[in-house]
Scaffold this motif. Structure first.
Motif, PDB file in Angstrom:
ATOM      1  N   GLU A   1     163.287  48.496  80.408  1.00  0.00           N
ATOM      2  CA  GLU A   1     162.975  47.166  80.945  1.00  0.00           C
ATOM      3  C   GLU A   1     161.645  47.350  81.805  1.00  0.00           C
ATOM      4  O   GLU A   1     160.923  46.253  82.118  1.00  0.00           O
ATOM      5  N   ALA A   2     161.584  48.423  82.558  1.00  0.00           N
ATOM      6  CA  ALA A   2     160.465  48.424  83.466  1.00  0.00           C
ATOM      7  C   ALA A   2     159.431  49.126  82.840  1.00  0.00           C
ATOM      8  O   ALA A   2     158.441  49.869  83.594  1.00  0.00           O
ATOM      9  N   TRP A   3     159.195  49.353  81.595  1.00  0.00           N
ATOM     10  CA  TRP A   3     158.317  50.171  80.809  1.00  0.00           C
ATOM     11  C   TRP A   3     156.749  49.654  81.072  1.00  0.00           C
ATOM     12  O   TRP A   3     155.876  50.686  81.337  1.00  0.00           O
ATOM     13  N   ASP A   4     156.571  48.450  81.462  1.00  0.00           N
ATOM     14  CA  ASP A   4     155.093  47.914  81.642  1.00  0.00           C
ATOM     15  C   ASP A   4     154.631  48.520  82.862  1.00  0.00           C
ATOM     16  O   ASP A   4     153.422  48.671  83.131  1.00  0.00           O
ATOM     17  N   SER A   5     155.425  48.381  84.169  1.00  0.00           N
ATOM     18  CA  SER A   5     155.022  48.667  85.526  1.00  0.00           C
ATOM     19  C   SER A   5     155.689  49.913  86.117  1.00  0.00           C
ATOM     20  O   SER A   5     155.140  50.553  86.942  1.00  0.00           O
ATOM     21  N   GLY A   6     156.988  50.091  85.752  1.00  0.00           N
ATOM     22  CA  GLY A   6     157.479  51.081  86.323  1.00  0.00           C
ATOM     23  C   GLY A   6     157.402  52.461  85.930  1.00  0.00           C
ATOM     24  O   GLY A   6     157.857  53.337  86.556  1.00  0.00           O
ATOM     25  N   LEU A   7     156.988  52.685  84.512  1.00  0.00           N
ATOM     26  CA  LEU A   7     156.989  54.118  83.995  1.00  0.00           C
ATOM     27  C   LEU A   7     155.636  54.547  83.929  1.00  0.00           C
ATOM     28  O   LEU A   7     155.196  55.519  82.898  1.00  0.00           O
TER      29      LEU A   7
ATOM     30  N   ALA B   1     162.567  63.369  78.927  1.00  0.00           N
ATOM     31  CA  ALA B   1     161.986  62.091  78.868  1.00  0.00           C
ATOM     32  C   ALA B   1     162.626  60.875  79.784  1.00  0.00           C
ATOM     33  O   ALA B   1     161.848  60.325  80.945  1.00  0.00           O
ATOM     34  N   PHE B   2     164.090  61.123  79.859  1.00  0.00           N
ATOM     35  CA  PHE B   2     164.546  60.237  80.541  1.00  0.00           C
ATOM     36  C   PHE B   2     164.630  60.615  82.096  1.00  0.00           C
ATOM     37  O   PHE B   2     164.406  59.778  83.067  1.00  0.00           O
ATOM     38  N   THR B   3     164.324  61.771  82.374  1.00  0.00           N
ATOM     39  CA  THR B   3     164.162  62.529  83.961  1.00  0.00           C
ATOM     40  C   THR B   3     162.766  61.800  84.219  1.00  0.00           C
ATOM     41  O   THR B   3     162.469  61.501  85.364  1.00  0.00           O
ATOM     42  N   LYS B   4     161.638  62.089  83.472  1.00  0.00           N
ATOM     43  CA  LYS B   4     160.292  61.649  83.742  1.00  0.00           C
ATOM     44  C   LYS B   4     160.327  60.029  84.172  1.00  0.00           C
ATOM     45  O   LYS B   4     159.573  59.515  84.988  1.00  0.00           O
ATOM     46  N   ALA B   5     160.953  59.448  83.193  1.00  0.00           N
ATOM     47  CA  ALA B   5     161.071  57.772  83.386  1.00  0.00           C
ATOM     48  C   ALA B   5     161.685  57.521  84.751  1.00  0.00           C
ATOM     49  O   ALA B   5     161.463  56.664  85.260  1.00  0.00           O
ATOM     50  N   ARG B   6     162.840  58.315  84.817  1.00  0.00           N
ATOM     51  CA  ARG B   6     163.655  58.034  86.092  1.00  0.00           C
ATOM     52  C   ARG B   6     162.738  58.317  87.210  1.00  0.00           C
ATOM     53  O   ARG B   6     162.991  57.484  88.411  1.00  0.00           O
ATOM     54  N   GLU B   7     162.176  59.444  87.616  1.00  0.00           N
ATOM     55  CA  GLU B   7     161.277  59.882  88.598  1.00  0.00           C
ATOM     56  C   GLU B   7     160.078  58.941  88.705  1.00  0.00           C
ATOM     57  O   GLU B   7     159.843  58.297  89.901  1.00  0.00           O
ATOM     58  N   SER B   8     159.574  58.324  87.622  1.00  0.00           N
ATOM     59  CA  SER B   8     158.384  57.335  87.821  1.00  0.00           C
ATOM     60  C   SER B   8     158.910  55.960  88.492  1.00  0.00           C
ATOM     61  O   SER B   8     158.179  55.348  89.319  1.00  0.00           O
ATOM     62  N   LEU B   9     160.187  55.459  87.920  1.00  0.00           N
ATOM     63  CA  LEU B   9     160.499  54.401  88.340  1.00  0.00           C
ATOM     64  C   LEU B   9     160.852  54.296  89.914  1.00  0.00           C
ATOM     65  O   LEU B   9     160.904  53.417  90.726  1.00  0.00           O
ATOM     66  N   ALA B  10     161.449  55.704  90.396  1.00  0.00           N
ATOM     67  CA  ALA B  10     161.696  55.652  91.555  1.00  0.00           C
ATOM     68  C   ALA B  10     160.496  55.879  92.630  1.00  0.00           C
ATOM     69  O   ALA B  10     160.441  54.948  93.712  1.00  0.00           O
ATOM     70  N   ALA B  11     159.533  56.378  92.030  1.00  0.00           N
ATOM     71  CA  ALA B  11     158.439  56.687  92.785  1.00  0.00           C
ATOM     72  C   ALA B  11     157.887  55.185  93.073  1.00  0.00           C
ATOM     73  O   ALA B  11     157.036  54.602  93.893  1.00  0.00           O
ATOM     74  N   LYS B  12     157.608  54.352  91.929  1.00  0.00           N
ATOM     75  CA  LYS B  12     156.797  52.871  92.029  1.00  0.00           C
ATOM     76  C   LYS B  12     157.914  51.944  92.768  1.00  0.00           C
ATOM     77  O   LYS B  12     157.171  51.271  93.405  1.00  0.00           O
ATOM     78  N   ARG B  13     159.282  52.187  93.081  1.00  0.00           N
ATOM     79  CA  ARG B  13     160.029  51.355  93.746  1.00  0.00           C
ATOM     80  C   ARG B  13     159.627  51.655  95.057  1.00  0.00           C
ATOM     81  O   ARG B  13     159.778  50.800  96.045  1.00  0.00           O
ATOM     82  N   ASP B  14     159.558  53.025  95.533  1.00  0.00           N
ATOM     83  CA  ASP B  14     158.914  53.411  97.022  1.00  0.00           C
ATOM     84  C   ASP B  14     157.562  52.880  97.322  1.00  0.00           C
ATOM     85  O   ASP B  14     157.562  52.355  98.221  1.00  0.00           O
ATOM     86  N   GLU B  15     156.718  52.331  96.206  1.00  0.00           N
ATOM     87  CA  GLU B  15     155.377  51.896  96.456  1.00  0.00           C
ATOM     88  C   GLU B  15     155.654  50.561  96.752  1.00  0.00           C
ATOM     89  O   GLU B  15     155.096  50.127  97.514  1.00  0.00           O
ATOM     90  N   TRP B  16     156.232  50.052  95.693  1.00  0.00           N
ATOM     91  CA  TRP B  16     156.521  48.524  95.920  1.00  0.00           C
ATOM     92  C   TRP B  16     157.199  48.190  97.407  1.00  0.00           C
ATOM     93  O   TRP B  16     156.849  47.038  97.799  1.00  0.00           O
TER      94      TRP B  16
END
Length: 213
Positions: A123-129, A168-183
């Motif tokens: 679901e977070a593909w557009d902004s979170g990944l 791939a799952f690990t990279k996606a998880r790390e990306s969303l975590a980083a973006k959540r910190d930024e948000w």
């Protein structure tokens, strides 16, 4: 002492009736529990069928994930890409919705949590990944997320431990975590700015009027 025999007979009858009732009650309880267990297993089986269909649709759908807008892209092309992205995302949500419902039926909390995480990543593909996509194929990342969800369901069905997330799952998880910190940091900064502005407004409103000399 003739009264002893009738009393003894009555006691025996009562004990026998109690034993019969207890046995009947236990049989009824077991039958009820068997029915409940059969119903739970049927729901789990149906959840697996639903997930198999949803994950198959997701695997196929993510192969056509749109690209980002490129610098210098013509206005018409940018508008068409925006529409394509919105349409693709709507179809993605259509595939995720039945998967979410089926996941909610799964009784194993660890499996349920991991599968819900996979759906959240999609679901977070557009902004979170965005960080996961950097230098990598979007198809590779998203299909990897779906593949891990499939592997988790398979392990659950075999009564094995959940597999470790694939790259791939690990990279996606790390990306969303980083973006959540930024948000969160942006939200905190905006709240602090609003508090500062309110404080300045209150300060100006409460200042005593200047007295002409």
């Amino acid at each position: 002492m003739d009264w002893i025999s009738p009393v003894s007979g009555l006691v025996g009858a009562l004990v026998g009736a109690a034993a019969t009732y207890s046995g009947t009650r236990q049989a009824q309880n077991k039958a009820l529990e068997d029915t409940r267990q059969a119903r739970r297993e049927a729901k789990q089986d149906q959840a697996v069928v639903t997930l198999a269909t949803a994950f198959g649709d997701l695997h196929q759908h993510v192969r056509s994930v749109p690209d980002d807008r490129e610098p210098g892209m013509a206005t018409e092309a940018a508008a068409a890409l925006k529409v394509a992205r919105q349409t693709w995302d709507e179809r993605l949500q259509d595939h995720i919705a039945p998967a979410r419902l089926a996941i909610g039926v799964i009784r194993d909390s660890k499996v349920r949590s991991r599968l819900n995480e996979a759906m959240t990543l999609l679901e977070a593909w557009d902004s979170g990944l965005v960080y996961a996509f950097h230098g990598r194929s979007r198809v590779w990342v998203l299909r990897g997320v779906v593949s891990h969800a499939v592997d988790c369901v398979g392990a659950w069905q075999r009564e094995e431990q959940l597999p470790e997330p694939n790259p791939a799952f690990t990279k996606a998880r790390e990306s969303l975590a980083a973006k959540r910190d930024e948000w969160e940091a942006i939200d905190d900064a905006e709240q602090e700015d609003r508090r500062r502005r309110r404080a300045q407004h209150v300060s100006r409103a409460t200042e005593p009027p200047s007295v002409a000399g």
